[in-house]
Every structure is written in structure tokens, then in C-alpha cells.
Design an enzyme around this catalytic site. Structure first.
Site, PDB file in Angstrom:
ATOM      1  N   HIS A  24       0.839  -1.205   0.000  1.00  2.00           N
ATOM      2  CA  HIS A  24       0.000   0.000   0.000  1.00  2.00           C
ATOM      3  C   HIS A  24       0.875   1.255   0.000  1.00  2.00           C
ATOM      4  O   HIS A  24       0.602   2.204  -0.732  1.00  2.00           O
ATOM      5  CB  HIS A  24      -0.889   0.046   1.260  1.00  2.00           C
ATOM      6  CG  HIS A  24      -1.963  -0.979   1.318  1.00  2.00           C
ATOM      7  ND1 HIS A  24      -2.173  -1.772   2.431  1.00  2.00           N
ATOM      8  CD2 HIS A  24      -2.903  -1.360   0.411  1.00  2.00           C
ATOM      9  CE1 HIS A  24      -3.211  -2.571   2.209  1.00  2.00           C
ATOM     10  NE2 HIS A  24      -3.655  -2.353   0.994  1.00  2.00           N
ATOM     11  N   LYS A  48     -17.842  -5.967   8.004  1.00  9.65           N
ATOM     12  CA  LYS A  48     -16.694  -6.565   8.690  1.00  9.65           C
ATOM     13  C   LYS A  48     -16.782  -6.235  10.170  1.00  9.65           C
ATOM     14  O   LYS A  48     -16.382  -5.168  10.615  1.00  9.65           O
ATOM     15  CB  LYS A  48     -15.380  -6.021   8.102  1.00  9.65           C
ATOM     16  CG  LYS A  48     -15.058  -6.619   6.749  1.00  9.65           C
ATOM     17  CD  LYS A  48     -13.620  -6.327   6.340  1.00  9.65           C
ATOM     18  CE  LYS A  48     -13.357  -6.846   4.941  1.00  9.65           C
ATOM     19  NZ  LYS A  48     -12.094  -6.397   4.369  1.00  9.65           N
ATOM     20  N   ARG A  98      -1.361  -5.665  -8.283  1.00 13.03           N
ATOM     21  CA  ARG A  98      -0.200  -6.497  -7.934  1.00 13.03           C
ATOM     22  C   ARG A  98       0.053  -7.525  -9.012  1.00 13.03           C
ATOM     23  O   ARG A  98       1.174  -7.728  -9.453  1.00 13.03           O
ATOM     24  CB  ARG A  98      -0.439  -7.212  -6.602  1.00 13.03           C
ATOM     25  CG  ARG A  98      -0.541  -6.296  -5.405  1.00 13.03           C
ATOM     26  CD  ARG A  98      -1.133  -7.012  -4.219  1.00 13.03           C
ATOM     27  NE  ARG A  98      -2.480  -7.470  -4.530  1.00 13.03           N
ATOM     28  CZ  ARG A  98      -3.304  -8.046  -3.681  1.00 13.03           C
ATOM     29  NH1 ARG A  98      -2.907  -8.267  -2.449  1.00 13.03           N
ATOM     30  NH2 ARG A  98      -4.513  -8.409  -4.039  1.00 13.03           N
ATOM     31  N   SER A 135      -3.182  -7.674   2.940  1.00 14.59           N
ATOM     32  CA  SER A 135      -3.450  -7.493   4.375  1.00 14.59           C
ATOM     33  C   SER A 135      -3.877  -8.805   5.014  1.00 14.59           C
ATOM     34  O   SER A 135      -3.467  -9.128   6.135  1.00 14.59           O
ATOM     35  CB  SER A 135      -4.542  -6.444   4.581  1.00 14.59           C
ATOM     36  OG  SER A 135      -4.121  -5.197   4.116  1.00 14.59           O
TER      37      SER A 135
HETATM   38  O1  PNS Z   1      -8.531  -2.770   0.490  1.00 13.39           O
HETATM   39  P1  PNS Z   1      -9.762  -3.336  -0.155  1.00 13.39           P
HETATM   40  O2  PNS Z   1     -10.613  -4.056   0.858  1.00 13.39           O
HETATM   41  O3  PNS Z   1      -9.445  -4.186  -1.347  1.00 13.39           O
HETATM   42  O4  PNS Z   1     -10.601  -2.074  -0.686  1.00 13.39           O
HETATM   43  C1  PNS Z   1     -11.826  -2.265  -1.323  1.00 13.39           C
HETATM   44  C2  PNS Z   1     -12.562  -0.928  -1.503  1.00 13.39           C
HETATM   45  C3  PNS Z   1     -12.670  -0.203  -0.195  1.00 13.39           C
HETATM   46  C4  PNS Z   1     -11.822  -0.074  -2.495  1.00 13.39           C
HETATM   47  C5  PNS Z   1     -13.969  -1.279  -2.047  1.00 13.39           C
HETATM   48  O5  PNS Z   1     -14.528  -2.291  -1.275  1.00 13.39           O
HETATM   49  C6  PNS Z   1     -14.905  -0.092  -2.054  1.00 13.39           C
HETATM   50  O6  PNS Z   1     -14.806   0.775  -2.898  1.00 13.39           O
HETATM   51  N1  PNS Z   1     -15.838  -0.053  -1.063  1.00 13.39           N
HETATM   52  C7  PNS Z   1     -16.808   1.005  -0.912  1.00 13.39           C
HETATM   53  C8  PNS Z   1     -18.213   0.521  -1.315  1.00 13.39           C
HETATM   54  C9  PNS Z   1     -18.411   0.680  -2.811  1.00 13.39           C
HETATM   55  O7  PNS Z   1     -18.298   1.742  -3.367  1.00 13.39           O
HETATM   56  N2  PNS Z   1     -18.713  -0.472  -3.473  1.00 13.39           N
HETATM   57  C10 PNS Z   1     -18.892  -0.515  -4.892  1.00 13.39           C
HETATM   58  C11 PNS Z   1     -17.554  -0.650  -5.601  1.00 13.39           C
HETATM   59  S1  PNS Z   1     -17.730  -0.397  -7.346  1.00 13.39           S
END
Ligand code: PNS
Length: 170
Positions: A24, A48, A98, A135
Site C-alpha cells: 500500500h 466486517k 499487484r 493485508s
Molecule cells: O482494500 P480493499 O478491501 O481491497 O478495498 C476495497 C474498496 C474499499 C476499495 C472497495 O470495497 C470499495 O470501494 N468499497 C466502498 C463501497 C463501494 O463503493 N462499493 C462498490 C464498488 S464499485
């Protein structure tokens, strides 16, 4: 739509960051070198129920790890990323890639976020040495007593050590 140069753009780099990894931080460093303002946005995910770190802890670790970049801010959001970037009037969403398989799901997210907000997503490749770092893998290795010092910043390693007794070391 990202009109004009990235030199004027406000970028949002979203994630769970539970915990923030060196991968990150690698993406943040690359984004900070391209965009004049980068908001690292920690998602508040009510699904979560028992994250390893609280929202405050994640934000604090990210602030400490990014203190060297004056153009990086740390924030959080609830709900849709698309709504958050619109509220901030951000110009671009930054995501890290990645491995090639990351792209498949990220492409769908990018299309959906552009459809909902009009904001494009730009992808930055993290260093290949972090291609296997996530993570969830970091947490698993840590909780089994493995050495994760190569994969998280020292600030995060220290904070994780404080969790070890509470999480129960085998
Ligand atoms: O670190 P992560 O868990 O891979 O991050 C995922 C994240 C936070 C980028 C994604 O889950 C997200 O955008 N969540 C917010 C809810 C949302 O907008 N969902 C629709 C995505 S198109």
C-alpha cells in the site's frame, strides 16, 4: 472524466488498510509523485464486524506512515466510494495492481465507479516484490507467529505487536 494533466488532479486511494502494508505504501508513494493531492481513504465497512484494527488505528498508522508526503491526506468514508469522490470533488481514483488477476475485479469496479460518479480510475503497479503481499495474508502469517517485518512499515509492525496477546498467539 480526467481532463487535462494529472498535475492538477486530486486523487483518492481507497482501501480497507487492515493493516496498511508496504505494498500500500509503495502505491501511495507512486501516487504522491504524480498527483498534487492524494487522499488515502479508509473504508468503514459495517459488514466486517471484527476488523483487526479499528478505524482510528488504521487512520493513525496511515498518517504516521505518510508523514513524509505533504500532499497526502488520510480520511475515511462510509457507503459508496463513488459518493465519497463526488463529495470531495476528486478527479481520479487510484488503485494498485499487484498481479494480472487483480485487474479482472478492478476493471468492473472502475466501470461501476465511473458510471456512478463520472470519475475515472487509474492503476499503479506496486513493486513486484510486493506482488504476493495482502493485508489478509499478513494477518494470517503474523497470527501464526511468522515474521512479517519485510512486508509492513515499522509503525504497523509495532502496532501489530500490541495486538498479539489480545488476539492469542499459538
Ligand atoms: O482494500 P480493499 O478491501 O481491497 O478495498 C476495497 C474498496 C474499499 C476499495 C472497495 O470495497 C470499495 O470501494 N468499497 C466502498 C463501497 C463501494 O463503493 N462499493 C462498490 C464498488 S464499485
Amino acid at each position: 472524466m480526467l481532463n487535462g494533466l494529472a498535475a492538477h488532479a486530486h486523487a483518492v486511494y481507497p482501501g480497507s488498510f487492515d493493516p496498511p502494508t508496504s505494498g500500500h505504501l509503495d502505491v501511495i508513494a507512486r501516487a504522491a509523485a504524480v498527483f498534487p493531492l492524494v487522499t488515502v481513504a479508509v473504508v468503514v465497512n459495517p459488514q466486517k464486524r471484527s476488523p483487526f484494527f479499528t478505524l482510528d488505528e488504521r487512520e493513525e498508522m496511515l498518517r504516521r506512515c505518510t508523514a513524509e508526503y505533504p500532499n497526502v491526506k488520510v480520511s475515511h468514508f462510509r457507503g459508496l466510494l463513488a459518493d465519497f469522490v463526488r463529495k470531495l470533488k476528486a478527479d481520479v481514483i487510484v488503485k494498485g495492481l499487484r498481479v494480472v488477476s487483480d485487474f479482472e475485479s478492478e476493471m468492473a469496479f472502475a466501470h461501476m465507479n465511473r458510471s456512478l460518479s463520472g470519475v475515472d480510475t487509474m492503476f499503479l503497479m506496486s513493486d513486484s516484490s510486493y506482488s504476493f503481499v495482502s493485508s489478509s495474508l499478513i494477518k494470517e502469517v503474523f497470527l501464526q507467529g511468522g515474521d512479517i517485518s519485510k512486508y509492513v512499515p515499522p509503525v504497523v509492525l509495532h502496532q501489530m505487536e500490541t495486538k498479539r496477546p489480545a488476539q492469542g498467539r499459538k
